[in-house]
Design a protein around this motif. Structure first.
Motif, PDB file in Angstrom:
ATOM      1  N   ASP A  15       0.815  -1.227   0.000  1.00  0.00           N
ATOM      2  CA  ASP A  15       0.000   0.000   0.000  1.00  0.00           C
ATOM      3  C   ASP A  15       0.847   1.275   0.000  1.00  0.00           C
ATOM      4  O   ASP A  15       0.488   2.275   0.592  1.00  0.00           O
ATOM      5  CB  ASP A  15      -0.978   0.001   1.196  1.00  0.00           C
ATOM      6  CG  ASP A  15      -0.280  -0.151   2.533  1.00  0.00           C
ATOM      7  OD1 ASP A  15       0.962  -0.374   2.544  1.00  0.00           O
ATOM      8  OD2 ASP A  15      -0.944  -0.044   3.577  1.00  0.00           O
ATOM      9  N   ILE A  16       2.001   1.210  -0.669  1.00  0.00           N
ATOM     10  CA  ILE A  16       2.782   2.432  -0.874  1.00  0.00           C
ATOM     11  C   ILE A  16       2.408   2.958  -2.265  1.00  0.00           C
ATOM     12  O   ILE A  16       2.580   2.229  -3.261  1.00  0.00           O
ATOM     13  CB  ILE A  16       4.309   2.142  -0.812  1.00  0.00           C
ATOM     14  CG1 ILE A  16       4.689   1.517   0.541  1.00  0.00           C
ATOM     15  CG2 ILE A  16       5.119   3.420  -1.084  1.00  0.00           C
ATOM     16  CD1 ILE A  16       4.420   2.363   1.764  1.00  0.00           C
TER      17      ILE A  16
ATOM     18  N   GLY B  59       2.189   4.012  -5.865  1.00  0.00           N
ATOM     19  CA  GLY B  59       3.152   3.905  -6.969  1.00  0.00           C
ATOM     20  C   GLY B  59       3.982   2.639  -6.944  1.00  0.00           C
ATOM     21  O   GLY B  59       4.673   2.340  -7.916  1.00  0.00           O
ATOM     22  N   PHE B  60       3.954   1.907  -5.825  1.00  0.00           N
ATOM     23  CA  PHE B  60       4.658   0.617  -5.743  1.00  0.00           C
ATOM     24  C   PHE B  60       3.615  -0.488  -5.542  1.00  0.00           C
ATOM     25  O   PHE B  60       3.131  -0.665  -4.423  1.00  0.00           O
ATOM     26  CB  PHE B  60       5.603   0.564  -4.529  1.00  0.00           C
ATOM     27  CG  PHE B  60       6.864   1.346  -4.673  1.00  0.00           C
ATOM     28  CD1 PHE B  60       7.958   0.810  -5.336  1.00  0.00           C
ATOM     29  CD2 PHE B  60       6.970   2.606  -4.114  1.00  0.00           C
ATOM     30  CE1 PHE B  60       9.138   1.526  -5.444  1.00  0.00           C
ATOM     31  CE2 PHE B  60       8.143   3.333  -4.219  1.00  0.00           C
ATOM     32  CZ  PHE B  60       9.225   2.795  -4.885  1.00  0.00           C
ATOM     33  N   PRO B  61       3.232  -1.232  -6.564  1.00  0.00           N
ATOM     34  CA  PRO B  61       2.258  -2.318  -6.339  1.00  0.00           C
ATOM     35  C   PRO B  61       2.766  -3.299  -5.290  1.00  0.00           C
ATOM     36  O   PRO B  61       2.000  -3.881  -4.546  1.00  0.00           O
ATOM     37  CB  PRO B  61       2.138  -2.988  -7.708  1.00  0.00           C
ATOM     38  CG  PRO B  61       2.660  -1.994  -8.679  1.00  0.00           C
ATOM     39  CD  PRO B  61       3.646  -1.130  -7.954  1.00  0.00           C
ATOM     40  N   GLU B  62       4.087  -3.468  -5.214  1.00  0.00           N
ATOM     41  CA  GLU B  62       4.677  -4.364  -4.212  1.00  0.00           C
ATOM     42  C   GLU B  62       6.116  -3.915  -3.996  1.00  0.00           C
ATOM     43  O   GLU B  62       6.847  -3.669  -4.959  1.00  0.00           O
ATOM     44  CB  GLU B  62       4.659  -5.809  -4.727  1.00  0.00           C
ATOM     45  CG  GLU B  62       5.243  -6.780  -3.742  1.00  0.00           C
ATOM     46  CD  GLU B  62       5.230  -8.229  -4.262  1.00  0.00           C
ATOM     47  OE1 GLU B  62       4.386  -8.570  -5.118  1.00  0.00           O
ATOM     48  OE2 GLU B  62       6.078  -8.992  -3.795  1.00  0.00           O
ATOM     49  N   VAL B  63       6.506  -3.769  -2.744  1.00  0.00           N
ATOM     50  CA  VAL B  63       7.901  -3.412  -2.472  1.00  0.00           C
ATOM     51  C   VAL B  63       8.311  -4.047  -1.144  1.00  0.00           C
ATOM     52  O   VAL B  63       7.527  -4.064  -0.188  1.00  0.00           O
ATOM     53  CB  VAL B  63       8.100  -1.865  -2.454  1.00  0.00           C
ATOM     54  CG1 VAL B  63       7.247  -1.174  -1.382  1.00  0.00           C
ATOM     55  CG2 VAL B  63       9.558  -1.491  -2.252  1.00  0.00           C
ATOM     56  N   LEU B  64       9.516  -4.616  -1.107  1.00  0.00           N
ATOM     57  CA  LEU B  64      10.007  -5.178   0.151  1.00  0.00           C
ATOM     58  C   LEU B  64      10.307  -4.037   1.108  1.00  0.00           C
ATOM     59  O   LEU B  64      10.818  -2.988   0.696  1.00  0.00           O
ATOM     60  CB  LEU B  64      11.288  -5.984  -0.069  1.00  0.00           C
ATOM     61  CG  LEU B  64      11.175  -7.287  -0.850  1.00  0.00           C
ATOM     62  CD1 LEU B  64      12.539  -7.979  -0.918  1.00  0.00           C
ATOM     63  CD2 LEU B  64      10.151  -8.214  -0.211  1.00  0.00           C
ATOM     64  N   ALA B  65      10.012  -4.244   2.397  1.00  0.00           N
ATOM     65  CA  ALA B  65      10.212  -3.180   3.383  1.00  0.00           C
ATOM     66  C   ALA B  65      11.659  -2.668   3.341  1.00  0.00           C
ATOM     67  O   ALA B  65      11.898  -1.456   3.343  1.00  0.00           O
ATOM     68  CB  ALA B  65       9.865  -3.699   4.772  1.00  0.00           C
ATOM     69  N   GLY B  66      12.616  -3.591   3.252  1.00  0.00           N
ATOM     70  CA  GLY B  66      14.025  -3.189   3.214  1.00  0.00           C
ATOM     71  C   GLY B  66      14.338  -2.362   1.974  1.00  0.00           C
ATOM     72  O   GLY B  66      15.116  -1.406   2.030  1.00  0.00           O
ATOM     73  N   ASP B  67      13.703  -2.725   0.843  1.00  0.00           N
ATOM     74  CA  ASP B  67      13.947  -1.973  -0.396  1.00  0.00           C
ATOM     75  C   ASP B  67      13.336  -0.574  -0.316  1.00  0.00           C
ATOM     76  O   ASP B  67      13.896   0.397  -0.833  1.00  0.00           O
ATOM     77  CB  ASP B  67      13.365  -2.722  -1.607  1.00  0.00           C
ATOM     78  CG  ASP B  67      14.153  -3.996  -1.902  1.00  0.00           C
ATOM     79  OD1 ASP B  67      15.241  -4.152  -1.318  1.00  0.00           O
ATOM     80  OD2 ASP B  67      13.666  -4.829  -2.695  1.00  0.00           O
ATOM     81  N   LEU B  68      12.168  -0.477   0.342  1.00  0.00           N
ATOM     82  CA  LEU B  68      11.548   0.850   0.487  1.00  0.00           C
ATOM     83  C   LEU B  68      12.491   1.773   1.264  1.00  0.00           C
ATOM     84  O   LEU B  68      12.676   2.942   0.902  1.00  0.00           O
ATOM     85  CB  LEU B  68      10.186   0.735   1.205  1.00  0.00           C
ATOM     86  CG  LEU B  68       9.488   2.076   1.444  1.00  0.00           C
ATOM     87  CD1 LEU B  68       9.144   2.782   0.132  1.00  0.00           C
ATOM     88  CD2 LEU B  68       8.217   1.900   2.280  1.00  0.00           C
ATOM     89  N   ILE B  69      13.107   1.246   2.305  1.00  0.00           N
ATOM     90  CA  ILE B  69      14.044   2.078   3.088  1.00  0.00           C
ATOM     91  C   ILE B  69      15.230   2.484   2.208  1.00  0.00           C
ATOM     92  O   ILE B  69      15.659   3.641   2.234  1.00  0.00           O
ATOM     93  CB  ILE B  69      14.518   1.324   4.357  1.00  0.00           C
ATOM     94  CG1 ILE B  69      13.333   1.125   5.318  1.00  0.00           C
ATOM     95  CG2 ILE B  69      15.665   2.057   5.051  1.00  0.00           C
ATOM     96  CD1 ILE B  69      12.636   2.402   5.783  1.00  0.00           C
TER      97      ILE B  69
END
Ligand SMILES: Cc1cc2nc3c(=O)[nH]c(=O)nc-3n(C[C@H](O)[C@H](O)[C@H](O)COP(=O)(O)OP(=O)(O)OC[C@H]3O[C@@H](n4cnc5c(N)ncnc54)[C@H](O)[C@@H]3O)c2cc1C
Length: 335
Positions: free
Chosen positions: A53-54, A56-66
């Protein structure tokens, strides 16, 4: 004394995004976090989980978001004080704040933004009577800098990812000797890491003691030996330079509870106009704040950070007029 425009307490996603939004207004930020790395809950609790639920990102790993947030903040050259907890603040005669950390580092700014999430992650400590005597004298609950263990004898306790990952890392050419002690034969950590530890134990790179737990610590001035209760060997004594009980971290509001801020159920009350607290110049954003309808979601914290820095700008430069410009028009010009 570290001086900046906004001191951000907490380098989780909301603190990191504040750097970007503040940077667009030419405000500099310095982040302070009790953990040894940035990322808050995403890095500490669920780095490998996908988030859906970020915007523009249909799916993103938490570590990658950081990682993305760090990259997005980089042009604005944020400062970091990591591995230090914000303890107290005082106000100067010229209306600035001086924030002091657990290690005595001082930070000065006209604005403080608290992005402290669920609070500080406090280590779960094993119930050993004299353990406090050896804290930072051979017993550490968090690995702040792996090089600290270079050439040392290290004993690690725990059965989760942190205990497994640090055992593997330190046994690969950092520490002189690594022993992993766990009270059961089965581990909670990632199966890959468990297998690696078992392989390294089989090849003699890690000493593995299962069905065993540390029950005592001794030393004069610094930790020298630990006492282990082992199902197979009974009570044994092991000489060591360091013991790392890595039993996980649980969040607590901690010293922020004594900052004179209005608190409701462990959260800081804010005005939703600009996410200001009852102390002028101190704001609270992200999971740590509360207001009617509050949702503890990353995207809500991003929105709060964006509005908060507008108010911070007006506070720092009361005579300047800021006109909102799209990044698509102006681009991103760093410092
Ligand atoms: C398993 C799990 C899954 C989740 N999934 C989602 C999801 O899919 N989508 C979503 O939007 N949200 C999700 N969340 C919630 C999300 O992680 C939080 O909303 C988010 O982390 C809040 O960010 P933050 O920056 O406010 O705080 P945090 O990420 O909690 O970071 C706060 C930081 O402040 C530091 N700190 C606190 N007090 C002090 C102090 N006194 N001194 C120094 N440092 C201090 C802490 O060490 C911490 O690093 C999930 C949470 C969990 C646990």
């Amino acid at each position: 004394m570290i001086e900046t425009d906004i001191i951000i307490v907490g380098a989780g996603p909301c603190g990191l995004f504040t750097v970007f939004e503040a940077g667009l207004l030419k405000l500099r930020c310095h982040l302070i976090d009790a953990l040894p790395q940035a990322g808050g809950q995403l890095t500490e609790i669920y780095p490998k989980k996908p988030i859906y639920d970020i915007p523009g990102f249909p799916e993103v790993l938490a570590g990658d978001l950081i990682e993305h947030l760090m990259k997005q903040a980089a042009p604005f050259k944020p400062g970091f004080t990591l591995g230090e907890r914000c303890e107290s603040f005082e106000k100067t005669d010229d209306g600035q704040f001086i924030v002091k950390t657990s290690r005595g580092t001082l930070h000065k700014a006209p604005v403080v933004a608290i992005a402290g999430g669920l609070g500080c992650f406090e280590p779960r400590k094993p119930p050993i009577g004299n353990i406090a005597d050896y804290e930072d004298k051979g017993i550490e609950y968090i690995v702040r800098d792996p090089n600290f263990y270079q050439g040392k004898r290290v004993i690690i306790s725990g059965g989760g990812d942190s205990a497994l990952d640090w055992s593997i890392f330190l046994a690969n050419g950092v520490a002189k000797e690594v022993t992993l002690i766990h009270r059961s034969k089965s581990f909670r950590g990632h199966p890959d890491s468990v297998q690696k530890v078992l392989d390294m134990a089989a090849s003699g790179k890690i000493k593995l003691l299962t069905d065993a737990e540390v029950v005592g610590v001794q030393g004069s001035g610094h930790l020298e030996t630990i006492e282990v209760d082992s199902q197979s060997e009974g009570k044994i004594s092991l000489a060591t330079d360091h013991w790392l009980p890595l039993f996980g971290l649980s969040p607590k509001l901690g010293p922020l509870a004594d900052w004179g801020l209005n608190i409701d159920k462990n959260s800081i009350e804010v005005n939703t106009y600009d996410y200001s607290t009852n102390v002028p110049g101190i704001y609270a954003i992200g999971d740590i704040n509360t207001y009617p309808g509050k949702l503890k979601l990353i995207l809500c914290g991003f929105h709060e950070a964006t509005l908060m820095v507008q108010s911070a700008f007006k506070r720092i430069y009361p005579d300047k007029n800021y006109v909102l410009k799209y990044t698509t028009v102006n681009g991103v010009t760093g410092f």
